[in-house]
Scaffold this motif. Structure first.
Motif, PDB file in Angstrom:
ATOM      1  N   UNK A  38       0.828  -1.203   0.000  1.00 35.56           N
ATOM      2  CA  UNK A  38       0.000   0.000   0.000  1.00 35.56           C
ATOM      3  C   UNK A  38       0.862   1.252   0.000  1.00 35.56           C
ATOM      4  N   UNK A  39       1.931   1.240   0.790  1.00 41.16           N
ATOM      5  CA  UNK A  39       2.843   2.383   0.828  1.00 41.16           C
ATOM      6  C   UNK A  39       3.464   2.601  -0.550  1.00 41.16           C
ATOM      7  N   UNK A  40       3.908   1.510  -1.166  1.00 41.97           N
ATOM      8  CA  UNK A  40       4.539   1.607  -2.485  1.00 41.97           C
ATOM      9  C   UNK A  40       3.582   2.189  -3.514  1.00 41.97           C
ATOM     10  N   UNK A  41       2.330   1.741  -3.486  1.00 42.80           N
ATOM     11  CA  UNK A  41       1.352   2.224  -4.458  1.00 42.80           C
ATOM     12  C   UNK A  41       0.931   3.668  -4.173  1.00 42.80           C
ATOM     13  N   UNK A  42       1.202   4.160  -2.951  1.00 46.89           N
ATOM     14  CA  UNK A  42       0.827   5.527  -2.591  1.00 46.89           C
ATOM     15  C   UNK A  42       1.881   6.549  -2.979  1.00 46.89           C
ATOM     16  N   UNK A  43       3.091   6.087  -3.296  1.00 47.82           N
ATOM     17  CA  UNK A  43       4.205   7.004  -3.533  1.00 47.82           C
ATOM     18  C   UNK A  43       3.891   7.995  -4.650  1.00 47.82           C
ATOM     19  N   UNK A  44       3.445   7.504  -5.796  1.00 46.54           N
ATOM     20  CA  UNK A  44       3.222   8.368  -6.956  1.00 46.54           C
ATOM     21  C   UNK A  44       2.156   9.426  -6.699  1.00 46.54           C
ATOM     22  N   UNK A  45       0.961   9.070  -6.210  1.00 42.02           N
ATOM     23  CA  UNK A  45      -0.042  10.134  -5.977  1.00 42.02           C
ATOM     24  C   UNK A  45       0.381  11.129  -4.913  1.00 42.02           C
TER      25      UNK A  45
END
Length: 770
Positions: free
Chosen positions: A552-559
């Motif tokens: 979840x943290x990894x997928x949140x980086x870009x936004x």
């Protein structure tokens, strides 16, 4: 002159109302906040993915999520076994002792559950803590004492406890002790540095008092807000860290400018008005930028991050508001008494600097442009930075290449950064008794301390096809290699729920344990439980939770990155009406963050210099830290950037050419930036000395980043890049001229009295003396 000047002017004219209103706000916020109480994050419900699904099933079924504990009984001698009468007697004593505490339930004998190791030398007595699992750590001490007493009666055996409550207690104790140390150390350290910076006790106390009252007020507000956005102890600690940093910074900006204008010859009221119009505006811009950066945490969808984001936004907003309202009122009330409590040696240095400033002003006369000289309203600036700036401004290309190259080289290792959630042994080290117990249990029962949990929800848990699917799952979990068994099931027939405990074969090898979870989710579950229509079976547990959190943290980086960068860019564009300034601001801040990532990777992943900061070989950067650091650093570094660039723009608007304006802006802000940076580095370094590795990584990362930002970025790269760009620094395309104008008219600022008793002389070196 703008909203900051208006607020400062009102506060100075109504000083008792401003001070009284501030104190009333702090007291009311604390009283109402305590009355409302704080609602904390539910760790499981706030997590993404299958962890949340499992918690929802348990909650909807009305089942209480219990804290499980286990007691390892292990033969000490080479010939002892679990079948020996003395061994059985010790197990019976353990069961009786923990039951007698009245704190446990569901106590099971290893001889009934077959929790006996393969070599027949170790067994596990399992039980659950009564009551809420969230508070079990506070109630587990009597049980630990009971087990310790049994150990004293059977010295030839090893008898020790591990579990959810006992491990949480160890971590909470370490976390609490760490933050207590940090909290008790941070304020005295900040006060000592401010005392050196100002040379007067009253002036040094003002920033600390304002920062701490802002934190107290924020504590009450956060308690009220927590009923909408649940909070946490971590969020409260981060709120203290950020609140102290920005609160002290904002007061430094304001107080230094007010003192500077008084030293330039202005009366107290005029000096205060100038400080409100200039530093007050910089405080508002940087504060809004920090708030926007913190808002990026809301995009993660993780409860702890949302709590940290909201808490820090609140404390920054309160500190910002206090700096432009109550601080002007206090300065107006104190007047020259702000210099009370002077330290003799430090005061002599301050008087020397002021004398040099006035001598420089009296020699300056008219600027080459024929306009009012900016040097008349500014001190000579930092002697160190005047010297350091000469080669930078003389050879800006070389300075850009060298400084930029160094930072890029430091940042390069970050491209190979490996992130992971730290296990307890990584977090606290292998020296703690409970960590050693964990290792011994895992050696005897691989995966036993941290099993995977499968929560099965069906329309009828007793239906033959459901029972058969669960039995097939138990068998395939072992045959697939994901577990070495035993795979046990707890039935809740009235709620049509079953809980399956699966010891992972990977044990303490986190890579293998994660592979086991993926095997359960991707193969074992579809082959067995997945064949029953309508059945839910999320796979949870410590390892699964760590995986889902990291994903979840990894997928949140870009936004998060996109949100923070875009809004920071827009704020800088509107505040300075320069496309160039906005772009270079973002680029320099990204370079600063990249260098901080590189330092983290080098020290904590590769171990270079890890022993110097007391770090253990974790081999990874804690998963939440890169995103957290980006948000915090991007916000805090804007404090310096806005303050320095505002001073450069002010000088440019008042008549200096760009090169001289850069020199003026850097040298006259160097003292404030240096003082603020030293405080931040010192406070963050305290966290680098704490025992928990995650806190150590956070402290070292923040300290290095601020150090890099205040020296290489603001002292070398910023002036070098702006010198290369020249008048292009102020470029704004025609099609952007319709944007709102949030700048102010620096030329309207009052001019200081001109020293008429000395003949005007040409400035011998404009770079060195502006």
């Amino acid at each position: 002159m703008g909203i900051a000047a208006a607020m400062g002017g009102w506060s100075a004219r109504h000083r008792w109302a401003a001070v009284g209103g501030w104190l009333l706000f702090v007291v009311l916020a604390l009283v109402i906040g305590q009355a409302a109480g704080r609602t904390d994050v539910d760790e499981n419900r706030s997590m993404p993915g299958e962890i949340n699904q499992a918690a929802t099933i348990i909650d909807d079924a009305g089942l209480r999520d219990s804290a499980s504990e286990m007691v390892l009984v292990q033969a000490g001698g080479a010939g002892g076994t679990a079948s020996d009468p003395a061994f059985r007697g010790a197990v019976a004593d353990v069961i009786a002792a923990v039951k007698a505490t009245g704190q446990v339930t569901a106590v099971t004998s290893p001889y009934d559950t077959k929790a006996i190791s393969a070599d027949n030398r170790s067994v596990l007595v399992r039980f659950d803590m009564r009551g809420d699992s969230d508070t079990a750590a506070d109630r587990v001490q009597p049980v630990l004492d009971a087990v310790s007493a049994v150990q004293g009666q059977h010295k030839d055996l090893r008898i020790e406890e591990f579990g959810d409550a006992s491990s949480d207690k160890t971590i909470n104790d370490a976390f609490g002790d760490d933050f207590q140390t940090a909290e008790f150390s941070a304020v005295p350290v900040a006060l000592a540095i401010l005392l050196i910076a100002f040379g007067a006790l009253v002036a040094a106390l003002l920033p600390v008092l304002l920062a701490m009252t802002a934190f107290l007020g924020a504590t009450g507000v956060v308690a009220m807000v927590s009923h909408a956005v649940p909070m946490s102890d971590t969020a409260n600690s981060v709120m203290l860290l950020v609140g102290l940093a920005v609160g002290v910074d904002y007061c430094l900006f304001y107080l230094r400018r007010e003192r500077e204008e008084r030293a330039a010859g202005h009366d107290a009221d005029t000096a205060l008005r100038i400080a409100a119009a200039t530093s007050g505006r910089a405080v508002l811009i940087s504060g809004i930028t920090v708030i926007v950066a913190m808002a990026g945490m809301l995009f993660t969808g993780i409860g702890d991050f949302e709590a940290m984001g909201v808490a820090t936004m609140i404390v920054v907003a309160i500190a910002m508001f206090g700096s432009v309202t109550v601080l002007p009122a206090l300065l107006s009330l104190l007047g020259h008494r702000v210099e009370k409590g002077k330290v003799p040696f430090l005061n002599r240095r301050a008087r020397s600097r002021t004398s040099q400033s006035r001598t420089s002003r009296s020699r300056t006369g008219q600027s080459p442009t024929g306009q009012s000289p900016i040097s008349q309203s500014a001190p000579a600036g930092s002697r160190f930075w005047r010297t350091a700036l000469r080669p930078v401004l003389r050879s800006p290309k070389a300075a850009t290449v060298i400084a930029g190259g160094v930072l890029v080289a430091i940042a390069v290792p970050a491209f190979g950064m490996h992130t992971a959630n730290l296990s307890m042994d990584q977090e606290l080290g292998s020296g703690l008794p409970i960590v050693q117990t964990y290792d011994r249990i895992n050696a005897a029962f691989p995966g036993g301390p941290d099993p995977a949990h499968v929560v099965v929800k069906a329309e009828s848990i007793n239906a033959p096809e459901v029972r058969e699917a669960i039995a097939d799952f138990q068998a395939e979990a072992v045959s697939s290699g994901a577990s070495k068994g035993p795979v046990t099931v707890t039935w809740h027939t009235a709620q049509n729920v079953a809980e399956i405990s699966v010891p992972l074969a990977g044990g303490t090898d986190h890579g293998k344990a994660e592979a086991d979870v993926r095997l359960l989710r991707d193969q074992v579950r579809p082959d067995t439980l997945g064949k029953v229509a309508g059945l839910q079976a999320p796979v949870t547990g410590e390892t699964a939770s760590s995986m889902d959190f990291t994903d979840k943290i990894t997928s949140s980086v870009l936004p998060v990155f996109a949100f923070v960068i875009v809004f920071a860019f827009l704020l800088m564009l509107l505040s300075f009406r320069s496309l160039t300034i906005a772009l270079t601001s973002i680029a320099l801040n990204l370079l600063s963050v990249g260098a901080a990532y590189g330092v983290l990777t080098i020290v904590f992943q590769h171990g270079w210099g890890a022993s110097l900061v007391g770090a253990t070989g974790t081999g990874a950067v804690v998963a939440w830290l890169p995103l957290f650091l980006f948000v915090i650093l991007f916000g805090l570094s804007m404090d310096y950037h806005v303050f320095v660039v505002s001073r450069i723009r002010e000088a440019r608007m008042r008549g200096l050419n760009t090169r001289d304006a850069i020199a003026h802006g850097i040298t006259t802000t160097a003292g404030v930036v240096t003082s603020a940076a030293v405080i931040m580095v010192a406070v963050f370094s305290i966290f680098g000395t704490l025992s928990m590795q995650s806190m150590k990584q956070m402290g070292v990362g923040l300290a290095f980043a601020v150090l890099i930002d205040a020296t290489i970025i603001r002292g070398v790269l910023l002036p070098a890049v702006m010198t290369l760009l020249g008048d292009r620094n102020w470029y704004l395309p025609r099609w952007l001229h319709r944007l709102p104008d949030l700048t102010h008219d620096e030329s309207a600022l009052p001019k200081p009295p001109v020293a008429a008793d000395r003949p005007a002389e040409p400035v011998p070196d404009r770079v060195g003396t502006v």
